[in-house]
Design a protein around this motif. Structure first.
Motif, short mmCIF file in Angstrom:
data_model
loop_
_atom_site.label_atom_id
_atom_site.label_comp_id
_atom_site.label_asym_id
_atom_site.label_seq_id
_atom_site.Cartn_x
_atom_site.Cartn_y
_atom_site.Cartn_z
N VAL A 73 -7.98 -55.03 -22.76
CA VAL A 73 -7.74 -55.49 -24.13
C VAL A 73 -7.65 -54.30 -25.08
O VAL A 73 -6.88 -54.30 -26.03
CB VAL A 73 -8.84 -56.46 -24.61
CG1 VAL A 73 -8.68 -56.78 -26.08
CG2 VAL A 73 -8.80 -57.75 -23.81
N LEU A 109 -0.23 -61.36 -22.79
CA LEU A 109 -0.36 -62.37 -23.84
C LEU A 109 -1.56 -63.29 -23.56
O LEU A 109 -2.34 -63.60 -24.46
CB LEU A 109 0.92 -63.21 -23.91
CG LEU A 109 0.95 -64.28 -25.00
CD1 LEU A 109 0.86 -63.65 -26.38
CD2 LEU A 109 2.21 -65.14 -24.89
N GLU A 156 -11.12 -56.51 -17.79
CA GLU A 156 -10.29 -57.18 -18.81
C GLU A 156 -10.65 -56.67 -20.20
O GLU A 156 -9.77 -56.46 -21.04
CB GLU A 156 -10.48 -58.69 -18.73
CG GLU A 156 -9.76 -59.32 -17.55
CD GLU A 156 -10.10 -60.79 -17.33
OE1 GLU A 156 -9.30 -61.48 -16.71
OE2 GLU A 156 -11.18 -61.24 -17.79
N ARG A 183 -7.12 -65.14 -24.63
CA ARG A 183 -8.53 -65.36 -24.25
C ARG A 183 -9.45 -64.52 -25.12
O ARG A 183 -10.52 -64.95 -25.53
CB ARG A 183 -8.73 -65.01 -22.77
CG ARG A 183 -8.21 -66.11 -21.85
CD ARG A 183 -8.51 -65.79 -20.41
NE ARG A 183 -7.72 -64.67 -19.93
CZ ARG A 183 -8.12 -63.84 -18.97
NH1 ARG A 183 -9.29 -63.98 -18.41
NH2 ARG A 183 -7.33 -62.87 -18.58
N ALA A 184 -9.03 -63.30 -25.42
CA ALA A 184 -9.84 -62.43 -26.27
C ALA A 184 -9.95 -63.02 -27.67
O ALA A 184 -11.03 -63.09 -28.25
CB ALA A 184 -9.23 -61.03 -26.33
N LEU A 190 -14.90 -62.33 -20.65
CA LEU A 190 -13.94 -61.54 -19.88
C LEU A 190 -14.69 -60.57 -18.97
O LEU A 190 -15.83 -60.21 -19.23
CB LEU A 190 -13.00 -60.75 -20.81
CG LEU A 190 -12.23 -61.53 -21.86
CD1 LEU A 190 -11.20 -60.62 -22.52
CD2 LEU A 190 -11.54 -62.74 -21.27
N PHE A 212 -16.06 -58.99 -25.40
CA PHE A 212 -15.51 -60.30 -25.06
C PHE A 212 -16.30 -60.76 -23.85
O PHE A 212 -16.00 -60.40 -22.72
CB PHE A 212 -14.02 -60.20 -24.77
CG PHE A 212 -13.22 -59.71 -25.93
CD1 PHE A 212 -13.04 -60.51 -27.05
CD2 PHE A 212 -12.66 -58.44 -25.93
CE1 PHE A 212 -12.31 -60.05 -28.14
CE2 PHE A 212 -11.92 -57.98 -27.01
CZ PHE A 212 -11.75 -58.79 -28.11
N TYR A 248 -4.26 -53.12 -25.98
CA TYR A 248 -3.35 -54.19 -26.40
C TYR A 248 -2.25 -53.69 -27.33
O TYR A 248 -1.13 -54.18 -27.32
CB TYR A 248 -4.12 -55.31 -27.09
CG TYR A 248 -3.38 -56.63 -27.03
CD1 TYR A 248 -3.51 -57.45 -25.92
CD2 TYR A 248 -2.52 -57.03 -28.05
CE1 TYR A 248 -2.82 -58.65 -25.83
CE2 TYR A 248 -1.82 -58.22 -27.97
CZ TYR A 248 -1.98 -59.02 -26.86
OH TYR A 248 -1.29 -60.20 -26.77
N LEU A 274 -4.22 -62.57 -21.86
CA LEU A 274 -5.45 -61.81 -22.11
C LEU A 274 -5.74 -61.79 -23.61
O LEU A 274 -6.88 -62.00 -24.04
CB LEU A 274 -5.28 -60.38 -21.57
CG LEU A 274 -6.50 -59.47 -21.69
CD1 LEU A 274 -7.65 -59.99 -20.84
CD2 LEU A 274 -6.14 -58.05 -21.28
N GLY A 275 -4.69 -61.55 -24.39
CA GLY A 275 -4.85 -61.53 -25.84
C GLY A 275 -5.35 -62.87 -26.36
O GLY A 275 -6.17 -62.92 -27.26
#
Ligand SMILES: Nc1ncnc2c1ncn2[C@@H]1O[C@H](COP(=O)(O)OP(=O)(O)OP(=O)(O)O)[C@@H](O)[C@H]1O
Ligand SMILES: [Mg+2]
Lengths: 264, 294
Positions: free
Chosen positions: A105, B164, A101, B169-170, A97, A94, A108, B166-167
């Motif tokens: 992820v 959330l 970050e 943006r990813a 990011l 990503f 997640y 971060l998710g």
């Protein structure tokens, strides 16, 4: 723990890529999957991780079982939850990011905040460079740093089985050695089973317990890695050595292929 | 000077409405890379629902607000589920055109319901003016202005610091990669449409606070889109700054130029600003610069 039972994979309803592939990964093992470009190695990994569906690919025959459960109809995110993580070919990040970050992820699919923190420290232990760059935007990392980041991100899901697609691609020999040392370390310390696809057969065979050789959508050879390392065909065509220590000509390669097709 | 300041402040108040509309569009873009034309309708329906409960049924403020949010979010969710989800993986232009179709369809419903009439919200915020050294600011607009600022702060923090966010943006960067890390991309799509519809509803209610609900209300979506694009499409800060700026430029420009050219300046200023910004900075004022490595 993971078994592929004679699977067949078709892309876009017409392109037959895997023509009956069977392989298995035992718990705690490192398994290598070798083969020429276009043999179908990445396709096999994508079939295991469920990512095939995002490319209009489908497992049309055979079955994939992970710890006794059929997974070939499951979505990628379900499969990650079950414990299989694929680190894709080409080290996709990503890019907007930061390094940290990206690592976050990776976790997640988990909800255990405290252990996530601890695992993040583990990742930084394996890859100290990442710790130093944690606040950097990841899009500007070098090839080696990217490889470490995608592996670190994969680890954050706490996978039981990690699928690595060509981790050595384009890295310097020293870095390749380092990456594979860490792969071995992760295997031992985190008790993560590993299936690694490689062009660099020598390192892959050195760290793995078992290896498969794939050609044209089929497995044509498999056995304990130590045995395969001594196998004459492997020596010739993957390690680049002939009996007298010279490269063979293209004519012989074709001959080999013909013989292989005959055998399989 | 006081005259200018008064115009600028009034412009700021209007600008905060543009900023809110733009924010709802930016949110969807940030998480899915879909540019939505449908949001003008979400804004209008948010205001209409609020009016139904407050003006129509005579419910108190909160009892009107919550169901208005809920219903607008429902429309947002339905748009996502029924029309955009099937287009995941298709070229983004398909989704873009789909949102245009949705705008037209909802426009029909909206106009049909209003039948050319207007609806005025009953007062639900404190009345009166705040007078500071010759300037006069309506208190209800001031409240709505600060609500807008707070909302921006809250949404930005969600994006920057929550899981959330971060998710989202990813997901915006790469759907497939996001899936491979265990993110359920479908859910991210649903959440962002709900969040963005609620922001649109707030924008609609704040707009209806200063003007009557009438058939042109959905077209504030155009202003929102202009602001979103100038701000960089993926930047909430950009939406806020450009929104406020557009409000001020429009209002001040109209005050000084309208007498000269004979009116209509407000309606053109937005497009002039868009043109200028895109000429100078094609990615918008605050847009992410695409990372390209060789
Ligand atoms: N999405 C797709 N649609 C159609 N064909 C595909 C798709 N992905 C891969 N293929 C084809 O499937 C075959 C196997 O591809 P795959 O990527 O699995 O090979 P590979 O063994 O990983 O090769 P490499 O070592 O070059 O990475 C190739 O012929 C490729 O063109
Ligand atoms: Mg491959």
């Amino acid at each position: 723990m993971l078994t592929l039972n004679n699977i067949e994979v078709i892309y876009s309803d017409v392109i037959l890529v895997l023509k009956g592939v069977s392989l298995s990964v035992e718990e705690g093992n490192i398994v290598a999957l070798l083969g020429a470009n276009g043999a179908g190695k990445s396709t096999a990994l994508k079939a295991m991780s469920g990512l095939l569906k995002t490319e209009l690919g489908e497992v049309t025959d055979g079955s994939i079982e992970f710890e006794g459960t059929k997974i070939d109809r499951k979505s990628p995110e379900e499969i990650v939850k079950m414990g299989i993580v694929q680190v894709m070919e080409g080290r996709p990040l990503f890019e907007q990011l930061t390094v940290e970050e990206n690592i976050k992820v990776g976790a997640y699919s988990r909800n255990d905040t405290d252990t996530i923190k601890r695992d993040m420290e583990d990742v930084y232990q394996y890859f100290p460079i990442l710790a130093r760059m944690r606040h950097r935007v990841s899009g500007y990392l070098s090839g080696g740093e990217r490889q470490m980041l995608v592996m670190g991100r994969g680890l954050m899901a706490r996978p039981k089985l990690m699928l690595l697609d060509e981790p050595s691609l384009g890295l310097s020999p020293a870095l390749v050695k380092e990456i594979f040392r860490i792969i071995e370390l992760i295997n031992k310390e985190q008790n993560t089973s590993i299936l690694v696809v490689e062009q660099n057969a020598f390192v892959a065979l050195s760290i793995s317990d078992h290896a498969y050789v794939m050609e044209n959508g089929r497995i044509v050879l498999d056995g304990p890695s130590s045995k395969l390392k001594e196998n004459e065909d492997i020596k010739e065509f993957y390690l680049g050595l002939s009996q007298v220590g010279k490269r063979k000509s293209y004519k012989d390669v074709k001959h080999y292929k013909r013989r292989k097709r005959w055998l399989s | 000077m006081t005259g200018f300041l008064q115009q600028a402040i009034t412009g700021l108040m209007i600008g905060s409405l543009y900023a809110l509309v733009a924010a709802s569009i930016v949110l969807v873009y940030k998480a899915t890379h879909v540019v939505s034309l449908a949001h003008g309708q979400l804004v209008a329906f948010g205001a209409l629902f609020f009016w139904l409960f407050l003006g129509g049924l005579g419910l108190p403020f909160w009892m009107g607000l919550i169901p208005a949010f809920f219903l607008t979010a429902l429309i947002g969710l339905l748009i996502e589920r029924l029309t955009l989800r099937p287009l995941i993986g298709q070229p983004l232009i398909a989704a873009f055109l789909m949102t245009f179709a949705i705008f037209i369809a909802l426009e029909g419903v909206f106009v049909l319901y209003l039948k050319g009439q207007t609806r005025a919200l009953p007062t639900f915020l404190p009345e009166g003016n705040l007078d500071i050294s010759g300037l006069s600011i309506p208190i209800n607009q001031l409240i709505s202005f600060f609500v807008a600022i707070l909302l921006f702060a809250a949404v930005s923090l969600i994006f920057k610091y929550t899981k959330l966010g971060l998710g989202m943006r990813a997901t915006a960067e790469d759907h497939r990669l996001a899936q491979s890390t265990g993110i359920t991309v479908r859910n991210i799509f649903s959440y962002i449409w709900i969040l963005s519809a609620v922001v649109a509803a707030i924008a609609g209610i704040a707009t209806a606070n200063v003007m009557d609900i009438y058939y042109m209300l959905p077209y504030i979506g155009i202003n929102g889109l202009i602001v979103a694009i100038c701000g960089g499409l993926d930047s909430l800060l950009g939406a806020l700054v450009v929104g406020l700026l557009l409000g001020v430029v429009e209002n001040v420009g109209a005050a000084y130029l309208d007498p000269i050219v004979g009116g209509g300046v407000k309606d053109v200023v937005g497009y002039v600003v868009l043109l200028l910004v895109l000429l100078i900075k094609p990615y918008g004022l605050f847009g992410l610069v695409r990372i390209e490595r060789i």
